[in-house]
Design a protein around this motif. Structure first.
Motif, PDB file in Angstrom:
ATOM      1  N   ASP A 107       0.538  -1.479  -0.343  1.00 22.26           N
ATOM      2  CA  ASP A 107      -0.019  -0.291   0.225  1.00 22.26           C
ATOM      3  C   ASP A 107       0.957   1.110   0.230  1.00 22.26           C
ATOM      4  O   ASP A 107       0.558   1.486  -0.996  1.00 22.26           O
ATOM      5  N   ILE A 108       1.889   1.024   0.732  1.00 24.78           N
ATOM      6  CA  ILE A 108       3.313   2.114   0.731  1.00 24.78           C
ATOM      7  C   ILE A 108       4.287   1.929   0.030  1.00 24.78           C
ATOM      8  O   ILE A 108       5.020   0.967   0.544  1.00 24.78           O
ATOM      9  N   LEU A 109       4.706   2.743  -0.346  1.00 27.17           N
ATOM     10  CA  LEU A 109       6.673   2.635  -0.829  1.00 27.17           C
ATOM     11  C   LEU A 109       6.734   3.870  -0.274  1.00 27.17           C
ATOM     12  O   LEU A 109       6.706   4.939  -1.406  1.00 27.17           O
ATOM     13  N   VAL A 110       7.930   3.567  -0.119  1.00 31.91           N
ATOM     14  CA  VAL A 110       9.062   5.314   1.010  1.00 31.91           C
ATOM     15  C   VAL A 110       9.995   5.247  -0.299  1.00 31.91           C
ATOM     16  O   VAL A 110      11.126   4.091  -0.189  1.00 31.91           O
ATOM     17  N   PHE A 111      10.225   6.115  -0.011  1.00 28.77           N
ATOM     18  CA  PHE A 111      12.202   6.309  -1.075  1.00 28.77           C
ATOM     19  C   PHE A 111      12.696   6.924   0.034  1.00 28.77           C
ATOM     20  O   PHE A 111      12.491   8.421  -0.412  1.00 28.77           O
ATOM     21  N   SER A 112      13.802   7.028   0.540  1.00 30.50           N
ATOM     22  CA  SER A 112      14.868   7.377   0.835  1.00 30.50           C
ATOM     23  C   SER A 112      16.139   7.542   0.668  1.00 30.50           C
ATOM     24  O   SER A 112      16.681   6.237   1.283  1.00 30.50           O
ATOM     25  N   ASP A 113      16.665   9.497   1.093  1.00 27.58           N
ATOM     26  CA  ASP A 113      18.040   9.614   1.291  1.00 27.58           C
ATOM     27  C   ASP A 113      17.810   8.788   1.981  1.00 27.58           C
ATOM     28  O   ASP A 113      17.484   8.129   3.173  1.00 27.58           O
ATOM     29  N   LEU A 114      20.117   8.698   1.857  1.00 24.83           N
ATOM     30  CA  LEU A 114      20.185   7.929   3.201  1.00 24.83           C
ATOM     31  C   LEU A 114      20.825   9.318   4.555  1.00 24.83           C
ATOM     32  O   LEU A 114      20.759   9.997   4.918  1.00 24.83           O
ATOM     33  N   ASP A 115      22.551  10.150   3.808  1.00 24.84           N
ATOM     34  CA  ASP A 115      23.372  11.224   4.377  1.00 24.84           C
ATOM     35  C   ASP A 115      22.400  12.447   4.664  1.00 24.84           C
ATOM     36  O   ASP A 115      21.651  13.207   3.636  1.00 24.84           O
ATOM     37  N   GLY A 116      22.239  12.283   5.768  1.00 21.59           N
ATOM     38  CA  GLY A 116      21.268  14.140   6.030  1.00 21.59           C
ATOM     39  C   GLY A 116      19.931  13.626   6.413  1.00 21.59           C
ATOM     40  O   GLY A 116      19.595  14.648   6.346  1.00 21.59           O
ATOM     41  N   THR A 117      19.411  11.735   5.725  1.00 25.58           N
ATOM     42  CA  THR A 117      18.025  12.238   5.631  1.00 25.58           C
ATOM     43  C   THR A 117      18.139  11.278   7.110  1.00 25.58           C
ATOM     44  O   THR A 117      17.421  11.212   7.985  1.00 25.58           O
ATOM     45  N   LEU A 118      18.256   9.674   6.791  1.00 24.88           N
ATOM     46  CA  LEU A 118      17.897   8.798   7.233  1.00 24.88           C
ATOM     47  C   LEU A 118      19.326   8.599   8.233  1.00 24.88           C
ATOM     48  O   LEU A 118      18.826   7.829   9.209  1.00 24.88           O
ATOM     49  N   ILE A 119      20.320   8.958   7.846  1.00 20.61           N
ATOM     50  CA  ILE A 119      21.257   8.387   8.375  1.00 20.61           C
ATOM     51  C   ILE A 119      21.706  10.303   8.614  1.00 20.61           C
ATOM     52  O   ILE A 119      22.083  11.148   7.929  1.00 20.61           O
ATOM     53  N   ASP A 120      22.363   9.956   9.916  1.00 18.34           N
ATOM     54  CA  ASP A 120      22.968  11.450  10.802  1.00 18.34           C
ATOM     55  C   ASP A 120      23.966  11.948   9.616  1.00 18.34           C
ATOM     56  O   ASP A 120      24.593  11.611   9.834  1.00 18.34           O
ATOM     57  N   HIS A 121      23.635  13.596   9.583  1.00 15.57           N
ATOM     58  CA  HIS A 121      25.398  14.492   8.433  1.00 15.57           C
ATOM     59  C   HIS A 121      26.607  14.352   9.526  1.00 15.57           C
ATOM     60  O   HIS A 121      27.390  13.895   9.347  1.00 15.57           O
ATOM     61  N   GLU A 122      26.430  14.372  10.873  1.00 14.64           N
ATOM     62  CA  GLU A 122      27.456  14.037  11.540  1.00 14.64           C
ATOM     63  C   GLU A 122      28.182  12.601  12.219  1.00 14.64           C
ATOM     64  O   GLU A 122      29.210  12.086  11.927  1.00 14.64           O
ATOM     65  N   THR A 123      27.032  12.187  12.669  1.00 11.93           N
ATOM     66  CA  THR A 123      27.792  10.255  13.038  1.00 11.93           C
ATOM     67  C   THR A 123      27.252   9.366  12.348  1.00 11.93           C
ATOM     68  O   THR A 123      27.539   7.828  12.380  1.00 11.93           O
ATOM     69  N   TYR A 124      26.469   9.310  11.291  1.00 10.53           N
ATOM     70  CA  TYR A 124      26.222   8.647  10.747  1.00 10.53           C
ATOM     71  C   TYR A 124      25.443   7.088  10.886  1.00 10.53           C
ATOM     72  O   TYR A 124      25.198   6.244  10.444  1.00 10.53           O
ATOM     73  N   ALA A 125      24.574   7.746  12.425  1.00  6.88           N
ATOM     74  CA  ALA A 125      23.814   6.838  12.891  1.00  6.88           C
ATOM     75  C   ALA A 125      22.564   6.361  12.530  1.00  6.88           C
ATOM     76  O   ALA A 125      22.448   8.003  12.187  1.00  6.88           O
ATOM     77  N   TRP A 126      22.031   5.787  12.493  1.00  7.54           N
ATOM     78  CA  TRP A 126      20.512   6.028  11.816  1.00  7.54           C
ATOM     79  C   TRP A 126      19.598   5.607  13.074  1.00  7.54           C
ATOM     80  O   TRP A 126      18.226   5.083  13.072  1.00  7.54           O
ATOM     81  N   SER A 127      20.157   4.949  14.336  1.00 12.41           N
ATOM     82  CA  SER A 127      19.195   4.615  15.577  1.00 12.41           C
ATOM     83  C   SER A 127      18.070   4.713  15.818  1.00 12.41           C
ATOM     84  O   SER A 127      16.828   4.999  15.886  1.00 12.41           O
TER      85      SER A 127
END
Length: 262
Positions: free
Chosen positions: A6-26
C-alpha cells in the motif's frame, strides 16, 4: 510475483535517514518498525555505492526491497549481495581523464582519492571509505574551481553524455538516470497506493517532487531547499536527520495507515 505494498517509501540516506555527523540511523528505528508492521516497502535511495548499500540494507532489515544507488545511476535488486560490473564507471573515468588538465584538476573524484583522503573528506572510517570507492555507475567528487569554470567543465561532460547532480557534499557525475527516474520505474513495478519520498539535498528534489507525500528533512548544515512544485503537500521537519525522519514517517502512517504501531 511482485509484492504490491500500500505504501512505498523512497529515502535518501546521508543527512536524511542517516545523521549528517555521526552516520547513525538508530533514531529512525521506531518508524522503520512501524513501516514493516504496516506492510510498507522501503527503498533506500542514495549516492552510496552498491557495496555500501548491501551492508546498510542488511543492517536496516530492508533486503526484501531494491535500493537506488549512486544517485540513481543504478539499482541494486532485492536481496542482491554481489556487485554489478563497473563498466559505466570505467567509461566515465576515461572521459574525465581526456578533459583539459586545467579543468580536470579542479575535480577530485573518489577515484582520485586514497582511502585516507576519503576518510578526511567524508568522516567515514577506513572500511566504509573503502566501500565508497567501489563504484559501478558514477563518480562523486569535490569541485575546487569557481562557478564559471564549473559551467565550462559541466558543458564539456554534457557533450560526452555525462550529467551532474549536486548533493550535500559532492558533485556526482554519471551517464543518465537520476533518483526520480529510478523511483518512477520502481513505483510502476510495485504499484503502491501511496508513495513517500524523504530527502534533504538538491539531488533529492526531483524524487521529492515525484512523490505523493514529499518530506524535506531539516539539515542545519546547508541552506533549506527552495519550495517544491508540490510544496502544498510537502512536510518540512523541525528535527534533523533520522529524528526528523522518524517523526515524519510516524505522522504520515497515522494519516494514511491508522494504528500502524499498535
Amino acid at each position: 510475483m511482485t509484492i504490491s505494498p500500500d505504501i512505498l517509501v523512497f529515502s535518501d540516506l546521508d543527512g536524511t535517514l542517516i545523521d549528517h555527523e555521526t552516520y547513525a540511523w538508530s533514531a529512525a528505528k521506531p518508524a522503520l518498525a512501524a513501516l514493516k508492521k504496516a506492510g510498507a516497502g522501503v527503498v533506500l535511495s542514495s549516492s552510496k555505492t552498491a557495496a555500501e548499500m548491501i551492508v546498510l540494507r542488511t543492517e536496516m532489515g530492508l533486503n526484501d526491497w531494491p535500493a537506488i544507488v549512486e544517485n540513481g545511476a543504478g539499482v541494486l535488486p532485492s536481496g542482491a549481495a554481489a556487485l554489478p560490473e563497473p563498466v559505466q564507471y570505467a567509461q566515465l573515468r576515461a572521459v574525465l581523464d581526456q578533459l583539459p588538465e586545467e579543468f580536470r584538476q579542479m575535480f577530485t573524484g573518489f577515484g582520485d582519492m586514497s582511502i585516507a583522503d576519503l576518510v578526511e573528506a567524508t568522516g567515514l572510517d577506513q572500511d566504509a571509505a573503502a566501500l565508497a570507492k567501489e563504484r559501478c555507475f558514477s563518480e562523486p567528487g569535490l569541485w575546487s574551481g569557481d562557478e564559471a569554470q564549473k559551467g565550462v567543465f559541466l558543458k564539456a561532460l554534457e557533450d560526452q553524455g555525462i550529467t551532474a547532480q549536486q548533493g550535500g557534499r559532492f558533485l556526482t557525475l554519471s551517464f543518465g538516470s537520476n533518483k526520480a527516474d529510478q523511483m518512477r520505474a520502481l513505483a510502476h513495478k510495485f504499484n503502491p497506493k501511496h508513495t513517500i519520498a524523504l530527502g534533504d539535498a538538491p539531488n533529492d528534489i526531483q524524487m521529492l517532487e515525484a512523490a505523493e507525500f514529499p518530506v524535506v528533512i531539516k539539515n542545519p548544515h546547508r541552506a533549506p531547499l527552495a519550495p517544491l512544485v508540490n510544496e502544498t503537500r510537502a512536510i518540512r521537519t523541525q528535527l534533523p536527520g533520522p529524528q526528523g525522519w522518524n517523526v515524519a514517517i510516524l505522522d504520515l502512517l497515522n494519516q494514511i495507515a491508522p494504528n500502524p504501531t499498535t
